[in-house]
Design a protein around this motif. Structure first.
Motif, short mmCIF file in Angstrom:
data_model
loop_
_atom_site.label_atom_id
_atom_site.label_comp_id
_atom_site.label_asym_id
_atom_site.label_seq_id
_atom_site.Cartn_x
_atom_site.Cartn_y
_atom_site.Cartn_z
N PRO A 119 31.32 26.13 8.38
CA PRO A 119 31.82 27.52 8.48
C PRO A 119 33.31 27.59 8.85
O PRO A 119 34.05 28.39 8.26
CB PRO A 119 30.93 28.13 9.57
N ALA A 120 33.75 26.73 9.78
CA ALA A 120 35.17 26.72 10.15
C ALA A 120 36.03 26.26 8.98
O ALA A 120 37.16 26.74 8.78
CB ALA A 120 35.38 25.79 11.35
N TYR A 121 35.49 25.35 8.20
CA TYR A 121 36.19 24.84 7.01
C TYR A 121 36.51 25.99 6.05
O TYR A 121 37.64 26.16 5.59
CB TYR A 121 35.30 23.79 6.34
N TYR A 122 35.49 26.82 5.78
CA TYR A 122 35.71 27.93 4.85
C TYR A 122 36.57 29.03 5.46
O TYR A 122 37.33 29.70 4.75
CB TYR A 122 34.37 28.48 4.34
N GLN A 123 36.48 29.19 6.77
CA GLN A 123 37.35 30.17 7.42
C GLN A 123 38.81 29.76 7.23
O GLN A 123 39.67 30.59 6.92
CB GLN A 123 37.02 30.29 8.92
N ALA A 124 39.08 28.46 7.37
CA ALA A 124 40.44 27.96 7.18
C ALA A 124 40.91 28.23 5.74
O ALA A 124 42.05 28.63 5.51
CB ALA A 124 40.50 26.47 7.49
#
Ligand code: ZN
Ligand code: ZN
Length: 622
Positions: free
Chosen positions: A191-196
């Motif tokens: 999820p953090a990956y896609y937020q970035a």
């Protein structure tokens, strides 16, 4: 560092992987010296003997430690890249591509670049000197990508964590339950990956939006189907199972939100007409060409060389067609348009091909024949202790029909190099027929030369004799592909196939494809060529079918420069050989040239050239 994804080989549109994958380093064959005893006096070999005594070992020791350190930090900063080349110590980590991570990477590149200044190429062994050049090029390239190219702001397709998950899932480097622990830990960061990704993306191109939407569908499948299926077959600790289930659900929902966002952005940009152009233009193109290819030509020079090569191939193909015409079409007059005549001749000849269930066996049959030709004609050294094993492509790599040399990561010492061939089982009759016409009686031989002997397999085998992790990991794609393309022509020039006109005609069509890729890429990215003009050019001047031409157009809109790498490497290797022939006269020996050239590993051709010229004591001609 830059994640060099395993890109499908151009010459095998449908192949799973090609030699752009990192290559293995064999620990076993370090010292295996191949003899060239049949030559009484090998002048070039004698001249090329390195003046060992003059080399200072001190700098080399320091440099070796520097390289190890550089690689360790690379895997730490980019765990997925590590996984791709067989370094699994950070398999549980997923780098989140945010601004902070980018700043860390940039600082790393700048620091290492500064540290490189302590080394003097003249004090290093030739292998280390080429490593030095490769590292410097790689670091400068990475900094340029972050500072100038900035595709993280406009290419949504570069955000895709699926590949490394697939490698971890399918590579048995430790028991599956332990690999699933790593997968579970990675999933938490998705999820953090896609937020970035969302934070980074400013103004995407429509073409990269479409590509990202399509590819993210595959990523969703990884989280919803592929990983769950694998979990279903094992007995897992209940807590791990629960973690995995939650992680997969959260990751799937992150991908779905990303796809939703992409689709909304696509609609919005289509309506406003404000999307970024996929064409990068002359200035960025020249720089990207310089960083990716490391050629002695500029992109514009190469484009002009390709235009001339196209004309020459056309002349040659028309000449052969005129020669062959009466024996295939009897009294029927040739079409006035000579390119149409060539096309008709190619179509006619393409009917000669193996049956679909004989495809794999035919490749198996041909390899020893090609090998024997290379050995009998003393074109290059071979190593019978490192044979090429032809096998059916493993299930998980299949998907499409095709053939490719399997190149495991440099950290996976493996005894065998595999030539993966997929059977045509999944094809309809029509698809199989079209595929077999493409890989007809003649082209199939050229394909085997390219992929196997003396193309990718042979190059790999030679480069493994002086193992360099640097060259394996940051190997120059233009040199690797250029060598395989050079090998095709070299074999035919040496009499492979008895100078049969049909083989030369088919080879010319094949070669025209790499020439045309260069022309297309430059025309589209720099000269504003439109879709219809591109399709016309590919179909009328390169004899491509519409589906192939459309695929190529699409590729030219979402990648830049990569399409030119085959022709650049080929042109430079060929030109260098001709230059040495001229310089050395009678002392030139083809086999010695090939062995020596390949001994430098997958370094940029200009780096190999200047090292060889220096060792020979020859000045550059151009
Ligand atoms: Zn047929
Ligand atoms: Zn290739």
């Amino acid at each position: 560092m830059k994640l060099k994804l395993i890109t499908a080989c151009l010459l095998l549109v449908l192949s799973v992987s090609c030699s752009e994958a990192p290559q293995p380093i064999s620990e076993a064959s370090d010292s295996a010296e191949l003899s060239s005893s049949s030559d009484a006096i090998d002048v070039l070999a004698v001249m090329l003997e390195p003046p060992a005594a003059e080399k200072k070992s001190n700098q080399n020791d320091v440099f070796d430690r520097f390289k190890d350190n550089l690689l360790n930090k690379t895997w730490e900063l980019n765990p997925s890249f590590g996984v791709y080349v067989g370094v699994y110590q950070h398999d549980h980590k997923l780098a989140v591509p945010n601004g902070e991570q980018r700043a860390l990477q940039r600082e790393f590149y700048v620091t290492e670049l500064q540290a490189l200044k302590q080394f003097d190429a003249n004090q290093l062994t030739s292998s280390n000197a080429t490593d030095l050049a490769i590292i410097e090029g790689e670091l400068r390239s990475q900094i340029w990508y972050i500072d100038v190219f900035r595709s993280y702001e406009w290419n949504p397709a570069q955000y895709n964590p699926a590949g490394a998950f697939g490698v971890i899932l399918n590579t048995e480097y430790k028991p599956l339950p332990e690999r699933l622990v790593a997968i579970s830990s990675r999933l938490k960061l998705v999820p953090a990956y896609y937020q970035a990704a969302l934070d980074n993306l400013k103004l995407p191109t429509l073409e990269h939006l479409s590509l990202a939407i399509q590819q993210s569908g595959g990523t969703l499948n990884m989280f919803e189907v592929v990983i769950p299926e694998k979990i279903g077959g094992v007995d897992l600790d209940p807590q791990l199972l629960e973690e995995l289930t939650t992680g997969l659900a959260d990751s799937a929902s992150a991908v779905k939100s990303y796809i939703d966002w992409l689709e909304a952005r696509q609609l919005e940009l289509r309506q406003s007409g404000e999307a970024r152009s996929f064409r990068i233009g002359a200035e960025l193109y020249e720089k990207k060409f310089k960083h990716d290819i490391e050629s002695s030509y500029t992109a514009e020079e190469l484009y002009n060389i390709a235009l001339a090569a196209k004309e020459n191939l056309h002349i040659e193909m028309m000449r052969i067609t005129e020669e062959l015409w009466p024996s295939y079409f009897n009294e029927r007059p040739m079409p006035d348009n000579r390119l149409h005549a060539v096309k008709e001749m190619i179509d006619h000849l393409s009917q000669k091909h193996v049956k679909r269930d004989e495809f794999v066996d035919e490749i198996r049959r041909q390899i020893p024949i090609i090998q024997a030709f290379m050995d009998d004609n003393e074109l290059l050294d071979s190593d019978p202790t490192r044979p090429l094993v032809v096998r059916l492509t493993p299930e998980y790599q299949r998907g499409f029909a095709g053939a490719s040399v399997n190149a495991p990561g440099p950290y996976d010492a493996t005894a065998n190099t595999y030539y993966n061939v997929s059977p045509l089982d999944s094809y309809t009759d029509e698809q199989a027929e079209s595929y077999l016409r493409e890989y007809n009686h003649w082209i199939l031989q050229v394909l085997n030369i390219h992929e196997a002997i003396p193309g990718h397999y042979t190059q790999l085998m030679h480069s493994n004799k002086s193992p360099s992790k640097i060259k394996s990991i940051f190997g120059n794609g233009a040199m690797i592909e250029g060598w395989a393309v050079y090998a095709e022509r070299m074999m035919l020039e040496s009499g492979y196939g008895d100078n049969e006109p049909e083989l030369w005609l088919m080879y010319s069509k094949w070669n025209l494809r790499v020439v045309m890729n260069t022309i297309l890429d430059y025309s589209v990215q720099v000269l504003d060529m439109q879709e219809q003009a591109a399709l016309d050019m590919l179909m009328n001047e390169a004899f491509q079918e519409r589906t192939e031409a459309e695929g190529k157009w699409r590729r030219a809109t979402v990648s830049q420069v990569q399409l030119t790498s085959y022709f650049t490497g080929y042109s430079e290797i060929y030109a260098f050989r001709e230059e040495l022939k001229l310089k050395m006269g009678d002392r030139f020996d083809l086999r010695t040239f090939h062995n020596k050239f390949l001994s430098y590993g997958s370094a940029p051709v200009p780096v190999i050239r200047s090292s060889m010229l220096a060792e020979l004591g020859l000045d550059a001609l151009r």
